[in-house]
Design a protein around this motif. Sequence first.
Motif, PDB file in Angstrom:
ATOM      1  N   VAL A  72      -3.143  -9.315   0.782  1.00  0.00           N
ATOM      2  CA  VAL A  72      -4.491  -8.866   0.415  1.00  0.00           C
ATOM      3  C   VAL A  72      -4.949  -7.717   1.307  1.00  0.00           C
ATOM      4  CG1 VAL A  72      -6.930  -9.538   0.334  1.00  0.00           C
ATOM      5  CG2 VAL A  72      -5.181 -11.071  -0.601  1.00  0.00           C
ATOM      6  N   THR A 115      -8.894  -3.146 -11.768  1.00  0.00           N
ATOM      7  CA  THR A 115      -8.632  -3.814 -10.486  1.00  0.00           C
ATOM      8  C   THR A 115      -7.482  -4.811 -10.577  1.00  0.00           C
ATOM      9  OG1 THR A 115     -10.939  -3.521  -9.883  1.00  0.00           O
ATOM     10  CG2 THR A 115      -9.694  -5.147  -8.629  1.00  0.00           C
ATOM     11  N   ARG A 122       1.080  -5.964  -5.489  1.00  0.00           N
ATOM     12  CA  ARG A 122       1.971  -7.110  -5.265  1.00  0.00           C
ATOM     13  C   ARG A 122       3.420  -6.741  -5.553  1.00  0.00           C
ATOM     14  NH1 ARG A 122      -0.405 -12.270  -3.794  1.00  0.00           N
ATOM     15  NH2 ARG A 122      -2.508 -11.645  -3.222  1.00  0.00           N
ATOM     16  N   ARG A 132      -4.139  -4.627  -8.363  1.00  0.00           N
ATOM     17  CA  ARG A 132      -3.675  -5.746  -7.524  1.00  0.00           C
ATOM     18  C   ARG A 132      -2.225  -6.104  -7.865  1.00  0.00           C
ATOM     19  NH1 ARG A 132      -7.777  -7.619  -4.585  1.00  0.00           N
ATOM     20  NH2 ARG A 132      -9.883  -7.474  -5.406  1.00  0.00           N
ATOM     21  N   GLU A 152      -3.032  -4.850  -0.947  1.00  0.00           N
ATOM     22  CA  GLU A 152      -4.136  -4.587  -1.869  1.00  0.00           C
ATOM     23  C   GLU A 152      -5.117  -3.608  -1.246  1.00  0.00           C
ATOM     24  OE1 GLU A 152      -5.825  -8.148  -3.556  1.00  0.00           O
ATOM     25  OE2 GLU A 152      -3.838  -8.932  -4.071  1.00  0.00           O
TER      26      GLU A 152
END
Length: 184
Positions: A66, A28, A36, A32, A70
């Motif tokens: 996010v 994870t 980004r 992430r 994400e």
Amino acid sequence: MFLESITSALRADAAFAEGWYRDDAWPTKGLRAFARVYAGWGFSQAFYWQEEWRRLGASSLEDFLVDFWEGFWLDERDPNNLLAMAWTWSHGDVGQTPGFDGDTVAALNSIRCPLLSMPAEKDLYFPPEDEHWSSQHIPRGEVRVIPGVWGHFAGGGDNPEDTAFIDQGIRDVLAMEGADAATG
């Protein structure tokens, strides 16, 4: 370099385990970081300066990173599949098609169907100058640059101006093909 940066970010997660990650230990953190890095390339800098992400419903830049980025990549996609797609993107060269012996220009010259390439004005992956170069070698190649700041996501359906520009280009090509068919 973009592809190197996203794949390196993913591989840097200890949970990635050189591609042997477990279902109960998904990488994870790497995903992430992958998201980004992608965020800096998918939309243009001007998109962020002008806070266009607010048009997509985000209340802050962090919210956008996010929820949009994400959320886009942490959707149960297999990380090894993402690496395979990045490898394919990096190694895709029409000149490597059998019979062209690495001659990309000859391969492009062999394309007979019409091409309407519509890069975004600020696309960092496929900038207009790249599309101009390729299209000049395709006998029926044309480039129309989508104006605006939406970068690679121009025409993705979230910006009505981009969609209208693309729709017009498609109508023009279809009308030209129809006229060509009618004249023989």
